[in-house]
Motif scaffolding. Structure first.
Motif, PDB file in Angstrom:
ATOM      1  N   LEU A  27      34.208  47.762  41.737  1.00 33.27           N
ATOM      2  CA  LEU A  27      35.355  48.542  41.293  1.00 33.27           C
ATOM      3  C   LEU A  27      35.106  49.286  39.983  1.00 33.27           C
ATOM      4  N   GLU A  28      34.131  48.813  39.199  1.00 32.72           N
ATOM      5  CA  GLU A  28      33.773  49.444  37.922  1.00 32.72           C
ATOM      6  C   GLU A  28      34.992  49.547  37.007  1.00 32.72           C
ATOM      7  N   SER A  29      35.176  50.693  36.341  1.00 29.43           N
ATOM      8  CA  SER A  29      36.270  50.840  35.374  1.00 29.43           C
ATOM      9  C   SER A  29      37.373  51.764  35.887  1.00 29.43           C
ATOM     10  N   SER A  30      37.536  51.812  37.214  1.00 33.36           N
ATOM     11  CA  SER A  30      38.580  52.637  37.821  1.00 33.36           C
ATOM     12  C   SER A  30      39.746  51.776  38.275  1.00 33.36           C
TER      13      SER A  30
ATOM     14  N   SER B 114      39.116  45.812  38.547  1.00 33.05           N
ATOM     15  CA  SER B 114      38.253  44.744  38.057  1.00 33.05           C
ATOM     16  C   SER B 114      38.824  44.334  36.698  1.00 33.05           C
ATOM     17  N   CYS B 115      38.856  43.040  36.418  1.00 32.62           N
ATOM     18  CA  CYS B 115      39.431  42.563  35.161  1.00 32.62           C
ATOM     19  C   CYS B 115      38.752  43.277  33.989  1.00 32.62           C
ATOM     20  N   PRO B 116      39.531  43.852  33.085  1.00 34.37           N
ATOM     21  CA  PRO B 116      38.938  44.608  31.982  1.00 34.37           C
ATOM     22  C   PRO B 116      38.225  43.757  30.938  1.00 34.37           C
ATOM     23  N   CYS B 117      38.311  42.427  31.040  1.00 33.19           N
ATOM     24  CA  CYS B 117      37.585  41.585  30.068  1.00 33.19           C
ATOM     25  C   CYS B 117      36.097  41.560  30.371  1.00 33.19           C
ATOM     26  N   GLY B 118      35.707  41.997  31.577  1.00 31.76           N
ATOM     27  CA  GLY B 118      34.301  42.019  31.938  1.00 31.76           C
ATOM     28  C   GLY B 118      33.847  40.822  32.752  1.00 31.76           C
TER      29      GLY B 118
ATOM     30  N   GLY C 277      34.493  40.243  35.819  1.00 30.58           N
ATOM     31  CA  GLY C 277      34.219  40.638  37.198  1.00 30.58           C
ATOM     32  C   GLY C 277      35.284  40.225  38.193  1.00 30.58           C
ATOM     33  N   GLU C 278      36.315  39.532  37.745  1.00 36.06           N
ATOM     34  CA  GLU C 278      37.404  39.087  38.626  1.00 36.06           C
ATOM     35  C   GLU C 278      38.162  40.306  39.161  1.00 36.06           C
ATOM     36  N   ARG C 279      38.406  40.328  40.456  1.00 33.57           N
ATOM     37  CA  ARG C 279      39.207  41.402  41.069  1.00 33.57           C
ATOM     38  C   ARG C 279      40.679  41.041  40.914  1.00 33.57           C
TER      39      ARG C 279
ATOM     40  N   GLU D 222      42.163  29.329  34.796  1.00 28.85           N
ATOM     41  CA  GLU D 222      41.093  28.862  35.666  1.00 28.85           C
ATOM     42  C   GLU D 222      40.045  29.951  35.887  1.00 28.85           C
ATOM     43  N   HIS D 223      40.438  31.199  35.708  1.00 24.72           N
ATOM     44  CA  HIS D 223      39.511  32.316  35.888  1.00 24.72           C
ATOM     45  C   HIS D 223      39.012  32.762  34.519  1.00 24.72           C
ATOM     46  N   CYS D 224      39.736  33.651  33.851  1.00 25.49           N
ATOM     47  CA  CYS D 224      39.288  34.097  32.520  1.00 25.49           C
ATOM     48  C   CYS D 224      40.394  34.022  31.468  1.00 25.49           C
TER      49      CYS D 224
END
Length: 111
Positions: free
Chosen positions: A36-39, A54-58, A60-62, A95-97
């Motif tokens: 998804l990159e940064s879109s 994609s989670c903006p923290c980096g 990679g979580e969708r 549990e994720h980020c």
């Protein structure tokens, strides 16, 4: 807080995005790319049903954001001039980020 925790926290803050670069409209979830990159992706054509990113923290979580009022929880989408605002804020469980942020005109405000 120990040194390792401080370094981990600083590294996470450095790799966070501050904005999404573009908004892409797709008709269905099948139209989404694998990366998804940064879109920001608005799914559903003229009657949007989802915003996917994609989670903006980096991490990679969708993140799939529901826009349909018949399902809960639901968010409100404002799309103007190719820029998105979502209300209320978005929160990814610990549990994720654990990210928590607001999107206004493609800009990310970290909470």
């Amino acid at each position: 807080m120990n040194v390792f925790s401080q370094l981990w926290y600083a590294w996470r803050r450095l790799r966070r995005r501050n904005r999404f670069t573009k908004v892409v409209m797709v008709d269905s979830m099948d139209g989404l790319p694998k990366r998804l990159e940064s879109s920001l992706y608005v799914v559903g054509g003229s009657q949007p049903k989802w915003v996917v990113m994609s989670c903006p923290c980096g991490c990679g979580e969708r993140i799939d954001v529901n826009l349909m009022r018949t399902q809960r929880p639901t968010w409100q989408l404002l799309l103007q001039g190719g820029q998105i605002s979502l209300h209320p804020s978005l929160w990814v469980p610990k549990e994720h980020c654990g990210s928590h942020f607001i999107i206004r005109n493609n800009h990310i405000t970290w909470v």
